[in-house]
Design an enzyme around this catalytic site. Structure first.
Site, PDB file in Angstrom:
ATOM      1  N   SER A 128      54.841   6.281  25.145  1.00 53.46           N
ATOM      2  CA  SER A 128      55.296   6.447  23.764  1.00 53.46           C
ATOM      3  C   SER A 128      54.238   7.108  22.897  1.00 53.46           C
ATOM      4  O   SER A 128      53.050   6.825  23.028  1.00 53.46           O
ATOM      5  CB  SER A 128      55.584   5.082  23.138  1.00 53.46           C
ATOM      6  OG  SER A 128      56.803   4.600  23.602  1.00 53.46           O
TER       7      SER A 128
ATOM      8  N   ASP B 107      60.627   8.505  14.124  1.00 52.15           N
ATOM      9  CA  ASP B 107      59.587   7.739  14.828  1.00 52.15           C
ATOM     10  C   ASP B 107      58.298   8.567  14.961  1.00 52.15           C
ATOM     11  O   ASP B 107      57.887   8.920  16.057  1.00 52.15           O
ATOM     12  CB  ASP B 107      60.132   7.342  16.216  1.00 52.15           C
ATOM     13  CG  ASP B 107      59.239   6.338  16.922  1.00 52.15           C
ATOM     14  OD1 ASP B 107      58.273   5.859  16.299  1.00 52.15           O
ATOM     15  OD2 ASP B 107      59.524   6.048  18.102  1.00 52.15           O
TER      16      ASP B 107
ATOM     17  N   HIS C 220      56.620   3.649  16.007  1.00 51.02           N
ATOM     18  CA  HIS C 220      56.940   2.318  16.551  1.00 51.02           C
ATOM     19  C   HIS C 220      55.753   1.702  17.287  1.00 51.02           C
ATOM     20  O   HIS C 220      55.822   0.559  17.744  1.00 51.02           O
ATOM     21  CB  HIS C 220      58.190   2.378  17.451  1.00 51.02           C
ATOM     22  CG  HIS C 220      57.943   2.840  18.854  1.00 51.02           C
ATOM     23  ND1 HIS C 220      58.233   4.114  19.291  1.00 51.02           N
ATOM     24  CD2 HIS C 220      57.425   2.192  19.932  1.00 51.02           C
ATOM     25  CE1 HIS C 220      57.914   4.227  20.565  1.00 51.02           C
ATOM     26  NE2 HIS C 220      57.422   3.076  20.973  1.00 51.02           N
TER      27      HIS C 220
END
Ligand code: NAG
Ligand code: NAG
Length: 760
Positions: free
Chosen positions: A688, A566, A514
């Site tokens: 992330s 992801d 992402h």
């Protein structure tokens, strides 16, 4: 006068009473040292050892140690009855330089004295042009050498400070011989031969005073270099054959024999330090993929075998029990009066003979042996060990006397000696060392520095291919604790996305899918990693998102943004240079990770998972950007019965309207966060793509990738604690192995060495 004599007598008697001794042998008269102090091992009893200590940069003179003898007198340095004092340390004479000038010219050079070196015209300098005399009696830097090109085959090997050299011709087969000036003794090769490849045999010798010691750093570099060389030659290597890379496993076995002197000539508290250092050494060696067999001995007049190498061969002993056995071993009630160094080597010789009997002549050829001895070299029983050492050499060299084979066999035996203590018997010890490639004799005043020495020895940049290896203690370079962490920036049409990632091979970075948006191209992506080449920002060749990653896949099921699968891999244009600052993390289901986890034989992916995610609450860590590079976030993955409670908090995340937490949080996610049973840390924007990892001894294994959370509590990083309802979801790497294998394990290409994934 009478009174004071009386009082001295009384004080001595009192200290005897205080130490519980009824019999008192020596007195403390006339043993004081000017500028220093002394310590006694057994008070004033016969056999007690008196050791003088001086401040740094000074050494005790004339005696370093004295023993309370049977005649109630302290032993005296035979050559001198001068008053005992601390003298300033001297460095050996640097004015041995040929074809150059040493300034200032002095008769003697003391601690902190500086010297500079210049070559005559026509000569060029190698080595240090400026040197300082260090408190351990050595010059800083390296030997300066002035030479000019005269068509020799080998370079001028120079003359170390304090030495003489015979031989000024440096053609193939020429020899140079070294000796030291009065009052100094030689450590290293006293003779070197110029080889066809333009190298000199052996190592540069050095001239030591009796008070010259090696610093922990010097020892760790020298010993570490040698040890790493033996260990890395035994590691499996990648080779290229007919354009395909194949893995070659070495069949050689390494036997490590560790012997520690616990006789009373070694001070008693040294025993604990020595034992801890041995544990540290074994721990260090165990971070290599090579698993040696161990023999561990303590010795005085007798040999106490803590670990028998035969039990190791038979699989009756394991590394974990070795450490426990070492920690249990006590010296109480052992006879520590004498020292029989010969018995130690005889024991080792016997064990070797046993191994040879087991393996047969041919099998024994594949056994390497490293003997590591800690002692001061003072032995009073058993005679000189030299003949026994010669027998050991004969056994390992297998009587190969021909010139071509002998050097090869010499690589199979290393005898390292750590000479420790205030008074070292160098002349007895130096002839016992054996082996090629670097120093084997180390001189230390204090065993306490050994642990640090051993801790530093293998974390150097030459150790390649050890995924997840990192330093566990605080260093000035924080990267050394997390050498796999990378910072990713994606800049496309004014949009800037910052993510973390992890180096998984020298050419690939693992991160979250992402982080990328439709339309991003490799040239929009940069990866920041300091790999000692100076170029911090790496160019990107390509990136690969997991084919099943699709944010909009579950819009119709009430999940506006769906993060299953992801994960993404970024391929760099150039290899990252592996060093203490940059090294890949271990990823699941690879052979390297099985090695790191010490899974023997044919291991499976499932075994790794059971080892890494075994509890209902598994303690894990991920990183966040801070002012000091990164900070650690400690979390607990809620597994088994704990999982349902954890994932239901996903329903409060913005954009989620479904009532079934299993729709946004598939089985591919690990759930962390919240306050119970422990207050976890929580992920911030910018965390992330980072690795969720677990340390296994010195190695780090990545378990998951930081993906998304139920609440946005912080932007831009920082170590932040979770609230009651906040949860994070991390993509479990064990669930995306086919994707990783298709790229990292691809052996149908020649751009990069493929990772070896497990078959099952
Ligand atoms: C010697 O004894 C002193 C106390 O008298 C102590 O502070 C010191 O640590 C000891 N030194 C060594 C090397 O054991
Ligand atoms: C060398 O060291 C000695 C002893 O510390 C000192 O007295 C002398 O001045 C020093 N010489 C130079 C040139 O620094």
């Amino acid at each position: 006068m009478l009174l004071s004599v009386h009082w001295i007598g009384l004080a001595a008697a009192l200290s005897c009473l205080l130490t519980g001794e009824v019999w008192c042998d020596c007195t403390e008269d006339n043993v004081q040292i000017e500028g220093g102090h002394y310590n006694l091992t057994k008070g004033l009893k016969t056999g007690s050892l008196l050791t003088y200590h001086c401040p740094e940069g000074y050494y005790p003179y004339p005696a370093q140690k004295r023993v309370c003898q049977l005649n109630d007198m302290w032993s005296q340095d035979s050559t001198s009855s001068k008053p005992q004092k601390c003298r300033v340390v001297e460095c050996p004479d640097p004015k041995v330089l040929m074809h150059g000038i040493v300034s200032p010219p002095q008769e003697r050079y003391f601690v902190d004295n500086e010297t500079t070196y210049q070559c005559y015209s026509g000569y060029t300098m190698r080595g240090s042009s400026r040197r300082v005399c260090f408190p351990n009696g050595k010059w800083s830097g390296s030997t300066p050498i002035c030479s000019r090109d005269s068509g020799n085959d080998c370079a001028d090997p120079g003359i170390p400070a304090g030495a003489f050299r015979r031989g000024n011709s440096f053609r193939i087969d020429d020899k140079v011989k070294y000796s030291c000036k009065n009052g100094l003794f030689l450590v290293g090769s006293s003779e070197r031969t110029c080889l066809e490849n333009g190298q000199w045999t052996g190592t540069e010798p050095a001239c030591y005073y009796k008070y010259t010691y090696d610093t922990p750093l010097e020892v760790s570099e020298a010993f570490g270099g040698a040890l790493k060389a033996s260990l890395t030659t035994l590691e499996p290597i990648d080779d290229t054959q007919e354009g395909r890379k194949i893995k070659i496993s070495k069949t050689d076995t390494l036997n490590v024999y560790i012997a520690v002197d616990i006789s009373e000539s070694i001070e008693e508290k040294y025993f604990i330090d020595a034992r801890d250092a041995v544990v540290q050494l074994i721990t260090k060696i165990s971070s290599f993929s090579v698993t040696p067999n161990y023999e561990i001995l303590f010795f005085s007049s007798d040999v106490y075998e803590v670990v028998n190498i035969v039990d190791f061969l038979d699989g009756k002993t394991q590394l974990s029990t070795v450490k426990a056995d070492l920690e249990k071993f006590k010296i109480d009630n052992r006879d520590t009066a004498g020292t029989d160094l010969n018995l130690v080597f005889m024991t080792i010789l016997e064990r070797m003979a046993f191994i040879k009997q087991r393996t047969g002549e041919e099998g024994f050829k594949e056994h390497r042996h490293a003997i590591i001895l800690f002692t001061d070299g003072a032995y009073n029983m058993g005679g000189t060990p030299e003949p026994t050492v010669q027998k050991i050499k004969n056994m390992v060299y297998m009587d190969q006397t021909s010139r071509s084979e002998k050097p090869l066999r010499e690589e199979y035996l290393d005898i390292y000696i750590f000479a420790i203590g205030a008074l070292i018997f160098d002349d007895d010890l130096i002839p016992l060392v054996a082996g090629t490639g670097g120093d084997h004799y180390f001189r230390m005043s204090d065993i306490r520095s050994l642990q640090k020495t051993f801790d530093e020895i293998i974390d150097e940049e030459e150790v390649k291919g050890l995924c997840g290896l990192h330093k566990e203690y605080d260093t000035t370079k924080r990267r050394e604790n997390y050498p796999w962490v990378v910072f990713i920036v994606i800049q496309n049409e004014g949009r800037v996305m910052k993510c973390l990632g992890s180096l998984v091979t020298p050419m690939f970075v693992l991160t979250a899918a992402h982080c990328f948006t439709f339309g991003d191209l490799p040239q929009h992506v940069t990866v920041d990693i300091d790999d000692m080449n100076g170029r911090r920002t790496k160019k990107v060749k390509n990136f690969f998102l997991h084919p099943k990653f699709n944010v909009k896949a579950k819009v119709n099921e009430g999940v506006e943004e769906f993060y299953d699968y992801d994960v993404a891999l970024i391929q760099l244009v150039d290899y990252v240079k592996i060093s203490t600052l940059a090294r890949p993390i271990c990823i699941p289901c690879t052979q390297e990770t099985s090695n790191a986890l010490k899974l023997v034989g044919e291991s499976t992916c499932k075994e790794q998972e059971q080892l890494l995610l075994k509890n209902h609450l598994e303690s894990l860590t991920f990183l966040t950007r801070t002012n000091y590079l990164v900070g650690e976030k400690d979390v607990h993955a809620k597994l088994g019965d704990n999982r349902d409670e954890c994932i239901k908090h996903a329903l409060k995340a913005p954009g989620i309207t479904t009532n079934d937490p299993n729709i946004p949080v598939t089985d591919n996610f690990l759930c962390t966060g919240g306050l119970t049973p422990f207050r976890d840390h929580i992920a911030c924007t910018g965390d992330s793509g980072g690795a969720v990892f677990k340390n296994y001894e010195q190695r780090t294994v990545q378990i998951a990738v930081v993906s998304w959370g139920s609440e946005n509590l912080c932007k831009g990083g920082g170590v932040v604690e979770s609230t009651k309802n906040s949860r994070d979801f991390h993509l479990n790497i064990f669930r995306v192995i086919p994707f990783l294998k298709s790229i990292l394990g691809n052996d149908q290409q020649d751009d990069y060495a493929p990772l070896e994934f497990l078959k099952n």
